[in-house]
Structure formats: C-alpha cells, structure tokens
Design a protein around this motif. Structure first.
Motif, PDB file in Angstrom:
ATOM      1  N   THR A  45     -29.140   7.447  36.330  1.00  7.59           N
ATOM      2  CA  THR A  45     -30.018   6.842  37.329  1.00  7.59           C
ATOM      3  C   THR A  45     -29.784   5.342  37.424  1.00  7.59           C
ATOM      4  O   THR A  45     -29.710   4.782  38.517  1.00  7.59           O
TER       5      THR A  45
ATOM      6  N   HIS B 192     -37.487   4.167  40.132  1.00 15.36           N
ATOM      7  CA  HIS B 192     -38.655   5.021  39.912  1.00 15.36           C
ATOM      8  C   HIS B 192     -38.497   6.352  40.641  1.00 15.36           C
ATOM      9  O   HIS B 192     -38.721   7.424  40.079  1.00 15.36           O
ATOM     10  N   GLN B 193     -38.112   6.284  41.897  1.00 17.58           N
ATOM     11  CA  GLN B 193     -37.955   7.500  42.689  1.00 17.58           C
ATOM     12  C   GLN B 193     -36.869   8.395  42.092  1.00 17.58           C
ATOM     13  O   GLN B 193     -37.040   9.607  41.975  1.00 17.58           O
ATOM     14  N   ALA B 194     -35.756   7.794  41.696  1.00 18.50           N
ATOM     15  CA  ALA B 194     -34.645   8.578  41.155  1.00 18.50           C
ATOM     16  C   ALA B 194     -34.971   9.174  39.788  1.00 18.50           C
ATOM     17  O   ALA B 194     -34.641  10.328  39.518  1.00 18.50           O
TER      18      ALA B 194
ATOM     19  N   THR C 210     -37.906   9.900  38.447  1.00 17.20           N
ATOM     20  CA  THR C 210     -39.010  10.863  38.428  1.00 17.20           C
ATOM     21  C   THR C 210     -38.776  12.057  39.352  1.00 17.20           C
ATOM     22  O   THR C 210     -39.592  12.967  39.388  1.00 17.20           O
ATOM     23  N   SER C 211     -37.675  12.072  40.064  1.00 20.05           N
ATOM     24  CA  SER C 211     -37.432  13.109  41.072  1.00 20.05           C
ATOM     25  C   SER C 211     -37.368  14.522  40.512  1.00 20.05           C
ATOM     26  O   SER C 211     -37.789  15.469  41.163  1.00 20.05           O
ATOM     27  N   ASN C 212     -36.855  14.690  39.296  1.00 22.42           N
ATOM     28  CA  ASN C 212     -36.746  16.051  38.747  1.00 22.42           C
ATOM     29  C   ASN C 212     -37.996  16.485  37.980  1.00 22.42           C
ATOM     30  O   ASN C 212     -38.058  17.593  37.478  1.00 22.42           O
TER      31      ASN C 212
ATOM     32  N   THR D 260     -28.427   3.289  40.742  1.00 19.80           N
ATOM     33  CA  THR D 260     -29.334   2.372  41.431  1.00 19.80           C
ATOM     34  C   THR D 260     -28.990   0.905  41.256  1.00 19.80           C
ATOM     35  O   THR D 260     -29.519   0.063  41.972  1.00 19.80           O
TER      36      THR D 260
ATOM     37  N   GLN E 225     -36.587   2.086  43.757  1.00 17.18           N
ATOM     38  CA  GLN E 225     -35.477   3.045  43.868  1.00 17.18           C
ATOM     39  C   GLN E 225     -35.262   3.757  42.524  1.00 17.18           C
ATOM     40  O   GLN E 225     -35.089   4.971  42.469  1.00 17.18           O
TER      41      GLN E 225
ATOM     42  N   SER F  29     -42.299  11.019  33.846  1.00 16.74           N
ATOM     43  CA  SER F  29     -43.269  10.378  34.734  1.00 16.74           C
ATOM     44  C   SER F  29     -43.321   8.903  34.360  1.00 16.74           C
ATOM     45  O   SER F  29     -43.146   8.534  33.206  1.00 16.74           O
TER      46      SER F  29
END
Length: 154
Positions: free
Chosen positions: A115, A134-136, A138-140, A119, A132, A144
């Motif tokens: 990640t 954070h989104q990547a 926590t995506s799976n 990023t 960006q 958290s």
C-alpha cells in the motif's frame, strides 16, 4: 508532520494487533475442524469429554460433568484448544499459534508495504496521501484505521 507520523505508526500497530487477534479464532477453528473430524456431532464431543474424564480417573470431574454438563464441555474444550494451539507445529519448532500469528503478521505487513509503495508520490501533500493510504489499507477489511485521529495531529 513528525507527530502525525508517530500517531499513524501507533494506530497501525494497534490495528495490526486487532487484525491478528480477530483472525486467530477463525483460523484455529478451521485448523481444528480439519484436524479433528471426530467432533462432528454433539454426541461424539460428549464421548470425547467423558473419555478424557475417565482417563484422568477423577470421580469428582465425572460428578461435575453430571451436575453441569455445559460448563464441563466448555472447560474441556478450552483445555483442548489450548493444548492444540500450544503443540509444536509439524514443520517448525514453533507452536501452532505462533505459526498462525507469524503468517497473519507477514500477510498484514506485506499488505501495508504494498500500500505504501502504491500510494507514495513525492509530489503528493501529506493530507491527500493519508487519505489515499487510508482508503487503500482499509479496503480489504483486515485493518481498520481512524484517519481523523491522524489528521488531528497535522
């Protein structure tokens, strides 16, 4: 930005610990189901418990089982799971639980490293990068992360 980085690392550590803890129960149950097919019915479980009590030769345990079967089953299962987890793994000198923890930590660290590589951009400012990242990360759903806490230290 140093304080922000310290908070991010602290939150990531906590998140990784929670992710490992949350996944262990599922992995232990799956592993035990694959290893011990003899507990596929309630009757077979009760038989195993009574056999274990008989092998110990303690009549008091049998009386406890008769008086409170559910508590006796829970206690026996707890001991059985602990014994299973603390047994040496077939492939290493580590215990089964150590192998599971190491495997999950490796997965999470590889996910975090990948990640960061995806990023990182020298021209991106810290706040957009954090969002960006954070989104990547926590995506799976494995990790958290409270982004608001990190951003509050900027």
């Amino acid at each position: 930005h140093k304080q922000c980085a310290i908070v991010l690392v602290s939150l990531l550590k906590t998140s990784v610990v929670h992710a490992v803890s949350n996944s262990l129960a599922v992995h232990v149950v799956s592993e035990m189901k694959a290893t011990y097919s003899r507990f596929d019915t309630k009757f077979s479980l009760k038989t195993a418990v009574l056999t274990g009590i008989a092998l110990k030769g303690e009549f008091d345990l049998f009386c406890q089982y008769i008086d409170d079967t559910e508590s006796s089953l829970k206690y026996w299962l707890g001991e059985f799971v602990e014994e299973h987890c603390n047994a040496k793994s077939q492939d290493t000198e580590s215990t089964r639980i150590e192998v599971l923890v190491e495997k999950k930590l490796k997965e999470l660290i590889e996910h975090l490293q990948a990640t960061v590589k995806l990023t990182v951009d020298e021209e991106t400012a810290l706040e957009p990068w954090l969002k960006q990242f954070h989104q990547a990360v926590t995506s799976n759903g494995a990790i958290s992360l409270n982004l608001k806490e990190v951003l509050s230290h900027m």
